[in-house]
Design an enzyme around this catalytic site. Structure first.
Site, mmCIF file in Angstrom:
data_model
loop_
_atom_site.group_PDB
_atom_site.id
_atom_site.type_symbol
_atom_site.label_atom_id
_atom_site.label_comp_id
_atom_site.label_asym_id
_atom_site.label_seq_id
_atom_site.Cartn_x
_atom_site.Cartn_y
_atom_site.Cartn_z
ATOM 1 N N ASN A 9 35.200 44.827 42.977
ATOM 2 C CA ASN A 9 36.212 44.647 44.230
ATOM 3 C C ASN A 9 36.277 46.012 44.640
ATOM 4 O O ASN A 9 36.921 46.782 44.104
ATOM 5 C CB ASN A 9 37.709 44.153 43.434
ATOM 6 C CG ASN A 9 38.506 44.119 44.674
ATOM 7 O OD1 ASN A 9 38.373 44.301 45.716
ATOM 8 N ND2 ASN A 9 39.878 43.730 44.053
ATOM 9 N N LYS A 11 38.129 46.866 47.244
ATOM 10 C CA LYS A 11 39.480 46.994 47.868
ATOM 11 C C LYS A 11 39.449 47.850 49.339
ATOM 12 O O LYS A 11 38.391 47.594 49.836
ATOM 13 C CB LYS A 11 40.196 48.006 46.923
ATOM 14 C CG LYS A 11 40.252 47.275 45.423
ATOM 15 C CD LYS A 11 41.303 47.869 44.462
ATOM 16 C CE LYS A 11 41.468 47.070 43.262
ATOM 17 N NZ LYS A 11 42.434 47.382 42.482
ATOM 18 N N HIS A 94 44.688 37.958 44.140
ATOM 19 C CA HIS A 94 44.732 39.250 43.609
ATOM 20 C C HIS A 94 46.271 39.597 43.467
ATOM 21 O O HIS A 94 47.017 39.284 44.346
ATOM 22 C CB HIS A 94 43.819 40.285 44.436
ATOM 23 C CG HIS A 94 43.625 41.346 43.404
ATOM 24 N ND1 HIS A 94 44.520 42.494 43.455
ATOM 25 C CD2 HIS A 94 42.522 41.829 42.776
ATOM 26 C CE1 HIS A 94 43.814 43.254 42.759
ATOM 27 N NE2 HIS A 94 42.967 43.015 42.261
ATOM 28 N N GLU A 96 47.335 42.547 43.751
ATOM 29 C CA GLU A 96 47.788 43.286 44.870
ATOM 30 C C GLU A 96 48.324 42.519 46.238
ATOM 31 O O GLU A 96 49.157 42.997 46.976
ATOM 32 C CB GLU A 96 46.843 44.291 45.422
ATOM 33 C CG GLU A 96 46.525 45.397 44.399
ATOM 34 C CD GLU A 96 45.314 46.097 44.143
ATOM 35 O OE1 GLU A 96 44.369 45.960 44.899
ATOM 36 O OE2 GLU A 96 45.040 46.795 43.035
ATOM 37 N N GLY A 233 37.511 46.805 39.481
ATOM 38 C CA GLY A 233 37.954 47.730 40.690
ATOM 39 C C GLY A 233 37.593 49.099 40.919
ATOM 40 O O GLY A 233 36.430 49.317 41.260
ATOM 41 N N GLY A 234 38.178 50.060 40.421
ATOM 42 C CA GLY A 234 37.689 51.251 40.518
ATOM 43 C C GLY A 234 36.405 51.827 40.077
ATOM 44 O O GLY A 234 35.613 52.346 40.766
HETATM 45 C C1 PEP Z 1 41.062 44.949 40.245
HETATM 46 O O1 PEP Z 1 41.357 45.328 41.529
HETATM 47 O O2 PEP Z 1 40.800 43.780 40.155
HETATM 48 C C2 PEP Z 1 40.850 45.662 39.077
HETATM 49 C C3 PEP Z 1 40.822 45.258 37.876
HETATM 50 O O3 PEP Z 1 40.826 47.247 39.189
HETATM 51 P P1 PEP Z 1 40.550 47.954 38.119
HETATM 52 O O4 PEP Z 1 39.281 47.688 37.560
HETATM 53 O O5 PEP Z 1 40.577 49.556 38.880
HETATM 54 O O6 PEP Z 1 41.693 48.407 37.144
#
Ligand code: PEP
Length: 249
Positions: A9, A11, A94, A96, A233-234
Site C-alpha cells: 500500500n 499510500k 483501511h 487511516e 505500508g512503509g
Molecule cells: C498499512 O498501511 O497498511 C501498513 C501496514 O503500514 P506499515 O507497514 O507502514 O505499518
C-alpha cells in the site's frame, strides 16, 4: 504449499514517474516470486503503473473507492474507473480511512459490496486501537468490523475477500504485534467467519497481517498457521525492502 498474498500500500507517496520506476523495479525483482503480489499506488499513478506491470504477474490494486457506481460525487473515484484501468483488488476500510476520514462500518460495507458486485477482489482492513486493546475490546471491535463490513456479502463471493488484520497501534509505528498475538487474532477472525459462512469458508479465507512488516520480521509472522500474507505500508515503497518481504522463503 500455500501461496501467500503480499500486498503493498503506497499510500499518498510518489509522483507518476517515481511510481513507474518503483513498479518496474518490483516487476523485475519479483519475476521469479511464486507468491500472489499486489501493489496499490496512488490513484494518479494507476494508469501508468498498469502499463509498467502489464504482462507480468503483479496485480494492480487501489487504496480506496467511492461507495457509488457513478454520478455527482465530487472527489470520489468509482469502481468503473478502477476497472477501466485494470485494477483487480481494492483496499477498503483501511484504518487511516476509518480514523482520519470518518469511514464507518456501514460505509465500508457499501464499498465492499459494490466492489464485489463488479468482480473486484477486496482487502477488508480491520483492527483495534491501543485504547480498545487495553480496554479488552479487541474482539468486540474486530468482530463488529467483520460482521458489518461483510453484511449482505453472499457466500459465493467470499473467495474474492481477503481480510487484513492491522492493529492500528502497529501501523507506521515500527511496533509489530508478536507473531503469537497476531496469530491469535487471526484465529479469532476465522471463528467469526465460521459463524457467518461455515468452517470450510473460514479455513479457506486469506487473512493478511499488516503493521510494520519488514524484511526481518516477515518470516516469523508468515510461519504462523493463521497468517496467509501481509499488507505492507512503509516497506512497500522501496524494492530493497518489498522484494525481500515478498521473497521471505
Ligand atoms: C498499512 O498501511 O497498511 C501498513 C501496514 O503500514 P506499515 O507497514 O507502514 O505499518
Amino acid at each position: 504449499m500455500r501461496k501467500y498474498f503480499i500486498a503493498g500500500n503506497w499510500k499518498m507517496h510518489k509522483t507518476v514517474a517515481e511510481s513507474v520506476t518503483l513498479a518496474k523495479d518490483l516487476a523485475s525483482g519479483l519475476k521469479d516470486c511464486g507468491e500472489k503480489i499486489m501493489i496499490a499506488p496512488a490513484f494518479t499513478a494507476l494508469s501508468a503503473v498498469a502499463d509498467a506491470i502489464k504482462g507480468g504477474s503483479i496485480l494492480l490494486g487501489a487504496q480506496n473507492m467511492g461507495p457509488e457506481e457513478q454520478g455527482a460525487h465530487t472527489g470520489e473515484v468509482s469502481v468503473l474507473m478502477l476497472k477501466d484501468l485494470g485494477v483487480k483488488v481494492v483496499i477498503l476500510g483501511h484504518s487511516e480511512r476509518r480514523h482520519a476520514y470518518g469511514e464507518d462500518d456501514a460505509l465500508v460495507n457499501r464499498k465492499v459490496r459494490l466492489a464485489l458486485s463488479h468482480g473486484l477482489e477486496t482487502i477488508l482492513c480491520v483492527g483495534e486501537t491501543l485504547e480498545e486493546r487495553e480496554g479488552g475490546r479487541l474482539e468486540a471491535i474486530v468482530g463488529t468490523q467483520i460482521r458489518e463490513g461483510l453484511a449482505g456479502v453472499a457466500p459465493g463471493l467470499l473467495d474474492r475477500v481477503t481480510i487484513a488484520y492491522e492493529p492500528v497501534w502497529a501501523i507506521g509505528t515500527g511496533k509489530t504485534a508478536t507473531p503469537e498475538d497476531a496469530d491469535a487474532v487471526h484465529a479469532f477472525i476465522r471463528t467469526v467467519i465460521a459463524g457467518l459462512y461455515g468452517p470450510e469458508s473460514a479455513k479457506k479465507l486469506c487473512i493478511q497481517y499488516g503493521g510494520s512488516v519488514k524484511p526481518d520480521n516477515v518470516a516469523q509472522l508468515m510461519a504462523k498457521d493463521n497468517i496467509d500474507g501481509a499488507l505492507v505500508g512503509g516497506a512497500s515503497l522501496k524494492p530493497e525492502t518489498f522484494v525481500p518481504i515478498a521473497k521471505f522463503r
